[in-house]
Design a protein around this motif. Structure first.
Motif, mmCIF file in Angstrom:
data_model
loop_
_atom_site.group_PDB
_atom_site.id
_atom_site.type_symbol
_atom_site.label_atom_id
_atom_site.label_comp_id
_atom_site.label_asym_id
_atom_site.label_seq_id
_atom_site.Cartn_x
_atom_site.Cartn_y
_atom_site.Cartn_z
ATOM 1 N N UNK A 50 37.709 24.635 -0.073
ATOM 2 C CA UNK A 50 36.380 23.989 0.449
ATOM 3 C C UNK A 50 35.293 24.811 -0.321
ATOM 4 N N UNK A 51 34.817 24.091 -1.240
ATOM 5 C CA UNK A 51 33.731 24.848 -2.113
ATOM 6 C C UNK A 51 32.345 25.099 -1.193
ATOM 7 N N UNK A 86 37.361 20.314 -2.108
ATOM 8 C CA UNK A 86 36.273 19.286 -1.164
ATOM 9 C C UNK A 86 35.110 20.051 -1.158
ATOM 10 N N UNK A 87 34.383 19.160 -0.715
ATOM 11 C CA UNK A 87 32.894 19.573 -0.344
ATOM 12 C C UNK A 87 32.227 20.242 -1.511
ATOM 13 N N UNK A 90 29.742 16.596 -4.958
ATOM 14 C CA UNK A 90 29.472 15.358 -5.588
ATOM 15 C C UNK A 90 29.463 14.066 -4.506
ATOM 16 N N UNK A 91 28.467 13.359 -4.422
ATOM 17 C CA UNK A 91 28.301 12.294 -3.315
ATOM 18 C C UNK A 91 29.524 11.227 -3.679
ATOM 19 N N UNK A 92 30.033 10.812 -2.759
ATOM 20 C CA UNK A 92 31.040 9.677 -2.852
ATOM 21 C C UNK A 92 30.227 8.456 -3.760
ATOM 22 N N UNK A 291 43.082 12.153 -0.678
ATOM 23 C CA UNK A 291 41.986 12.813 0.098
ATOM 24 C C UNK A 291 40.791 12.391 -0.337
ATOM 25 N N UNK A 292 40.196 11.388 0.463
ATOM 26 C CA UNK A 292 38.857 10.834 0.235
ATOM 27 C C UNK A 292 37.645 11.643 -0.130
ATOM 28 N N UNK A 293 36.943 11.343 -1.176
ATOM 29 C CA UNK A 293 35.956 12.284 -1.694
ATOM 30 C C UNK A 293 36.496 13.526 -2.470
#
Ligand SMILES: O=C(O)CCC(=O)C(=O)O
Ligand SMILES: [Fe+2]
Length: 414
Positions: A50-51, A86-87, A90-92, A291-293
């Protein structure tokens, strides 16, 4: 940020006012990804880093946040060689607009595609050039040899020199690509200048090097300096799938098992359950879960060699998905970050206290080579009939400068 670029790329959706009319001109519309599968799938158990918990700065708390992430990353790089970010910032919406742009790029006429080929029309013809794997532009379908005389059914478009603000415009792009090049490059530049920077700092912590060492020595981009800079190339990739007959002949393989040649690869997670990784200890294939996004990240050969095999450049492939997802096109957006061409790819070069303690040094049979020496030879082998015309999934073992080009069997010592 350093002076790598005039401004830090942003991963937020900020589109100029003329964007809507451009989208209309090119029939930009949502790309329809397949739905999640209804089958039970045996997935690889990959960690998610989790960045958003990565804190910059010298406070104890900030340092601890990076050390925590480095511990988690250490497990991933030593075991699967694959993990999620993750996080990452970058916007989805950015990814889905790139999906749409890509869909329209692949709808240009065959005539335009032929004027913008990344290499020749067949991998067997490319004896001396860099080939479609490495050149800018379109790789046509039927370029690689699969098993039993079947050819691939994948198209891709490569963006080279994408971190060099002037050089990326000098490539021979069709008009649609030129019209969207800033938007596309912005995504790849954010991955390199922001996300990769964070990731390599975590690698420094793992290897007990001063933070910033890997980025500054190997991945930093100096505008216009192609051989002395780190960098990378982007790839938009469409998988059209095989007929039942060809799936049978290729054991359902759409993209042959391979390891990536470069540094760290970033794949935008997408729902078709097709990407598999080969567990180097159990020698079993496992699916990578969507994993979405998230960004699915994997280690490339250069990083494996620089760490003497401590980081794993894992064999992976793309296969026909489970029944409930069949009959759809698969689209993937990839960034292959790479160290500078002049980087010497062995552990003696990086001088890591951790690797010294573990007794990891350059094996005698490895010649002292640069990343350029490796990539040039490796790029020429993929999909060639001379290495693929044999039974089983693995290609003919070939040594490049003392290293196996695809390591389906591994040394388990680190
Ligand atoms: O499409 C994917 O998910 C992976 C593609 C890949 O492994 C590659 O192009 O090197
Ligand atoms: Fe790959």
């Amino acid at each position: 940020m350093s002076a790598e670029l005039n401004s830090v790329p942003s991963a937020q959706s900020r589109r100029p006012p003329q964007a809507a009319s451009l989208d209309k001109k090119y029939n930009i519309r949502p790309f329809k990804h397949v739905h999640q599968p209804s089958e039970q799938i045996d997935y690889a158990n990959l960690d998610a880093i989790d960045l958003s918990t990565f804190e910059w700065g010298d406070s104890d708390e900030a340092k601890k946040s990076r050390q925590r992430l480095a511990r988690q990353l250490d497990h991933s790089v030593r075991t699967h060689g694959f993990f999620y970010l993750v996080n990452h910032g970058v916007d989805e919406g950015i990814i889905s607009h790139l999906d749409s742009i890509s869909q329209s790029i692949f709808e240009v006429s065959n005539e335009i595609k032929a004027q913008h080929l990344a290499g020749s029309l067949s991998s067997d013809l490319d004896t001396d050039s860099v080939g479609a794997e490495r050149g800018p532009g379109f790789k046509p379908r039927q370029y690689w040899n699969m098993a039993n005389g079947v050819k691939d059914n994948i198209e891709f478009y490569n963006f080279t020199q994408i971190q060099h603000q002037d050089k990326m415009w000098e490539q021979n792009h069709p008009q649609i690509v030129k019209d969207y090049l800033n938007e596309i490059a912005n995504y790849y530049q954010f991955l390199h200048f922001v996300v990769l920077k964070q990731l390599t700092i975590l690698c420094d912590i793992i290897l007990e090097l001063p933070e910033g060492t890997w980025y500054e020595n190997y991945f930093q981009v100096s505008q216009g300096d192609i051989s002395g800079s780190g960098g990378g190339f982007g790839r938009l990739m469409m998988y059209y799938g095989h007929s039942d007959e060809d799936n049978e002949k290729t054991n359902n393989t759409w993209l042959r098992g391979h390891s990536d040649s470069a540094g760290f690869t970033f794949i935008a997670s997408q729902p078709m359950v097709s990407l598999q990784i080969l567990d180097y200890r159990t020698r079993e294939w496992r699916y990578v879960k969507h994993v979405p996004g998230a960004l699915v990240v994997n280690i490339g050969d250069a990083v494996e060699f620089m760490t003497g095999g401590y980081f794993k450049s894992t064999i992976h492939r793309v296969v026909n998905p489970p029944k409930s997802q069949q009959g759809h096109v698969r689209h993937s957006i990839i960034y292959f970050s790479k160290p500078s061409w002049v980087t010497v790819i062995d552990p003696d070069e990086i001088d890591s206290p951790l690797l010294h303690r573990l007794g990891v040094s350059k094996p005698r049979e490895w010649e002292k080579i640069t990343y350029y020496d490796w990539d040039l030879e490796k790029g020429r082998l993929f999909g060639k009939s001379k290495v693929n015309d044999k039974p089983g999934d693995a290609p003919e073992p070939v040594y490049i400068h003392g290293r196996l080009s695809e390591r389906w069997i591994r040394d388990l010592s680190v």
